[in-house]
Design an enzyme around this catalytic site. Structure first.
Site, PDB file in Angstrom:
ATOM      1  N   ASN A 145     105.807 -48.238  -7.757  1.00 11.04           N
ATOM      2  CA  ASN A 145     105.936 -49.705  -8.016  1.00 11.04           C
ATOM      3  C   ASN A 145     105.709 -50.206  -9.219  1.00 11.04           C
ATOM      4  O   ASN A 145     106.286 -51.162  -9.581  1.00 11.04           O
ATOM      5  CB  ASN A 145     105.393 -50.370  -6.594  1.00 11.04           C
ATOM      6  CG  ASN A 145     103.786 -50.115  -6.550  1.00 11.04           C
ATOM      7  OD1 ASN A 145     103.418 -49.074  -7.087  1.00 11.04           O
ATOM      8  ND2 ASN A 145     103.042 -51.140  -5.928  1.00 11.04           N
ATOM      9  N   GLY A 183     106.221 -33.953 -10.678  1.00 11.41           N
ATOM     10  CA  GLY A 183     106.748 -33.021  -9.571  1.00 11.41           C
ATOM     11  C   GLY A 183     106.452 -33.699  -8.335  1.00 11.41           C
ATOM     12  O   GLY A 183     105.987 -34.964  -8.248  1.00 11.41           O
ATOM     13  N   GLY A 192     104.982 -34.801  -4.639  1.00 12.84           N
ATOM     14  CA  GLY A 192     103.676 -34.985  -4.178  1.00 12.84           C
ATOM     15  C   GLY A 192     103.354 -34.038  -3.233  1.00 12.84           C
ATOM     16  O   GLY A 192     102.119 -33.591  -3.419  1.00 12.84           O
ATOM     17  N   GLY A 227     101.560 -32.747  -6.503  1.00 10.44           N
ATOM     18  CA  GLY A 227     100.042 -33.551  -6.156  1.00 10.44           C
ATOM     19  C   GLY A 227      99.311 -32.926  -5.348  1.00 10.44           C
ATOM     20  O   GLY A 227      98.217 -32.800  -5.511  1.00 10.44           O
ATOM     21  N   GLU A 286      93.524 -46.169  -3.061  1.00  5.01           N
ATOM     22  CA  GLU A 286      94.114 -47.653  -3.275  1.00  5.01           C
ATOM     23  C   GLU A 286      95.242 -47.430  -2.438  1.00  5.01           C
ATOM     24  O   GLU A 286      96.208 -46.961  -2.752  1.00  5.01           O
ATOM     25  CB  GLU A 286      94.328 -48.161  -4.399  1.00  5.01           C
ATOM     26  CG  GLU A 286      92.959 -48.134  -5.245  1.00  5.01           C
ATOM     27  CD  GLU A 286      92.084 -49.035  -4.933  1.00  5.01           C
ATOM     28  OE1 GLU A 286      92.453 -50.324  -4.395  1.00  5.01           O
ATOM     29  OE2 GLU A 286      91.000 -49.154  -5.523  1.00  5.01           O
ATOM     30  N   CYS A 306     101.495 -54.086  -3.585  1.00  6.52           N
ATOM     31  CA  CYS A 306     100.539 -53.772  -2.648  1.00  6.52           C
ATOM     32  C   CYS A 306      99.768 -55.188  -2.223  1.00  6.52           C
ATOM     33  O   CYS A 306      99.443 -55.357  -1.088  1.00  6.52           O
ATOM     34  CB  CYS A 306      99.575 -52.669  -2.582  1.00  6.52           C
ATOM     35  SG  CYS A 306      98.772 -52.705  -4.284  1.00  6.52           S
ATOM     36  N   GLU A 318      88.254 -50.095  -7.763  1.00 11.77           N
ATOM     37  CA  GLU A 318      88.258 -49.650  -9.176  1.00 11.77           C
ATOM     38  C   GLU A 318      88.105 -51.202  -9.885  1.00 11.77           C
ATOM     39  O   GLU A 318      87.714 -52.154  -9.551  1.00 11.77           O
ATOM     40  CB  GLU A 318      89.637 -49.112  -9.317  1.00 11.77           C
ATOM     41  CG  GLU A 318      89.855 -47.691  -8.638  1.00 11.77           C
ATOM     42  CD  GLU A 318      90.997 -46.999  -8.923  1.00 11.77           C
ATOM     43  OE1 GLU A 318      92.025 -47.278  -9.244  1.00 11.77           O
ATOM     44  OE2 GLU A 318      90.917 -45.741  -8.503  1.00 11.77           O
TER      45      GLU A 318
END
Ligand code: TXE
Length: 479
Positions: free
Chosen positions: A150, A204, A206, A210, A248, A282, A460
């Site tokens: 996003n 690549g 997730g 990931g 998050e 978000c 964070e």
């Protein structure tokens, strides 16, 4: 345009030579290919990072600061190029990428470049025991950073900058849906003099690339932003290895609007907090609760304003709402709108796909306002993550607080009131990580950022991020 991984300071194809299509949301075309990297690429990236850590962890904060600030300057010099790439890859208006995404990515490097020179550790004199305690803040080693689509470069750099500022080396994966600006960042890092291996960017899926980062036993900390379901899966995978995690995740944020607020300011900001970035932030305020006395007026004015928003090609300067990020995501959001109707909610405006002339295959959707009669419906409980908001009246402050908190998420809330006592009462009781009062999305990078409940764990931002990316070691000396 085809892109490559950036490992050990060099661009390279994935070892398996497998590729994924990259789609342009504004017209639906495939405009390039990206590596579909495997576990072996992650291993290569890890080895490069491990080697680089030997020297990077021994550099002074000033040396690291100088390089981070150089990266920030180079991003600013390449603002247009990055903004256009971001817009093409994500569907967001270029005007938004120009003024928010890329400037913020540059600020992330500048901020953490400065912050690391001010990151002092504590010491405690143990009076009466002839001892002094001090805390060493040491880099963790090789850390993993995984980011969503996003706010692609904005969130990617929000993780990478504090990680390398603190002396770690990084294996990072941007979203496979929006890999472009992360790819371009590699070249900027090389130019800025970032030593090879300090930052490795692997592209690549997730579930494979990931997952390989999260499963790697020697990658000791993971900073992740993305969906709540993915976050829970990552937490389960990482738990047996006792990895440090910062998650998050999603949000379903309430806007509480009281009759005593500054009405015009509230109205304009609420349109923005509903539809900025096509509602794909978000922090967007997707549940709008309005005090009964001004509900009718708000409903009419809000809808009138929403109807003036222009859905269009992201490159046009008069576009307010660009394309959604992908076809599956557009379909998912449309599915939520359909279900809202099945739940007997009322679509007050929007709700349909938009065909933009010349770009008929793009993923455009009207800004949508839904009136709900209860906060308990799925429409008010599930994260939709598109240009869709709900509105509903409330009668008392207690009721407002109850419905605001009555959701599994707890990321942010916006409160509109000029009553100081109410502000203090509600700010203390809202179950969220961020409360905005009479504003929205006003960010100061020194503040802690993160959510409660299903919106994640950890914070964070500011020194919180530097604390996350370091191990605290207490040393006690008896003298
Ligand atoms: O996110 P994913 P998706 C929400 C929003 C959206 C939903 C799903 O509601 O509709 O999540 O979006 C990587 N191990 N948010 O599916 O899958 C993935 O490749 C390691 C809110 O696109 O969570 C990408 O880089 N990594 C959010 C990143 O995780 C994995 C922003 C995020 O993708 C992985 C985006 C795995 N097993 C979506 N599976 C926010 N909080 O801002 C996926 N990934």
């Amino acid at each position: 345009m085809n892109i490559q991984n950036y490992i050990n300071g060099q661009y390279a194809n994935p070892l398996n030579n497998e590729w994924l299509d990259n789609y342009c949301p504004s017209n639906g075309d495939i405009y390039g290919q990206i590596p579909n990297s495997s576990k072996e690429d992650i291993e290569l990236a890890y080895q490069a990072a491990k080697e680089a850590f030997q020297t990077w962890s021994q550099t002074t904060p000033e040396e690291r600061s100088r390089i981070l600030i150089k990266i920030s300057e180079l991003l600013e010099q390449n603002l247009e190029r990055f903004a256009e790439a971001e817009s093409k890859d994500n569907g967001k208006p270029v005007s938004l990428a120009n003024t928010v995404d890329i400037p913020r990515a540059a600020s992330n490097f500048r901020f953490f470049g400065n912050a690391i020179t001010q990151f002092a550790s504590e010491s405690h004199e143990s009076v009466g025991q002839d001892a002094i305690n001090y805390t060493l803040r040491q880099p963790i080693g090789v850390v993993g950073c995984i980011s969503p689509w996003n706010l692609p470069l904005y969130l990617f750099t929000w993780k990478i900058a504090p990680a390398i500022a603190a002396g770690n080396c990084v294996v990072a994966k941007p979203s496979e849906v929006t890999p472009m600006t992360a790819y371009l960042l590699g070249e900027i890092c090389t130019k800025a003099g970032l030593p090879k291996g300090v930052l490795n960017i692997v592209h690549g899926l997730g579930t494979t690339t990931g997952q390989a980062i999260v499963e790697h036993p020697e990658i000791k900390a993971i900073s992740f932003t993305g969906g709540t379901t993915t976050g829970a899966h990552i937490a389960r995978t990482a738990a047996p290895m006792f990895k440090k995690l910062s998650l998050e995740l999603g949000g379903k944020n309430p806007n509480l609007i009281f009759a005593d607020c500054d009405y015009e300011d509230m109205l304009n900001t609420t349109v923005r907090s509903s539809f900025a970035n096509q509602g794909q932030i978000c922090l967007c305020g997707s549940r709008i609760f309005v005090e009964a006395g001004i509900y009718k007026r708000f409903k009419a004015d809000f809808i009138a304003k929403v109807k003036t928003l222009k859905v269009g090609h992201p490159s046009k300067s008069d576009t307010n709402i660009g394309a959604l990020v992908s076809k599956p995501h557009l379909e998912k959001v449309l599915g939520y709108i359909e279900r809202a109707e099945e739940e007997n909610n009322t679509i007050l405006c929007g709700g349909k796909k938009v065909s933009v002339a010349g770009f008929e295959n793009g993923y455009y959707l009207e800004p949508t306002v839904i009136e709900v009669t209860s906060n308990e419906c799925n429409t008010n409980q599930e994260e939709i993550f598109g240009p869709v908001v709900t509105i509903m009246p409330f009668s008392t402050e207690d009721e407002a607080l109850k419905i605001a908190n009555d959701v599994k998420y707890g990321l942010s809330a916006a409160l509109w009131t000029n009553n100081l006592k109410r502000t203090m009462r509600l700010s203390a009781k809202l179950q969220v990580g961020i409360v905005w009062v009479n504003t929205w999305m006003l960010r100061d990078l020194r503040t802690p950022f993160g959510g409660m409940k299903a919106s994640g764990v950890g914070r964070e931002g500011g020194f919180e991020a530097l604390r996350f990316f370091t191990e605290a070691k207490n040393v006690c000396i008896k003298y």
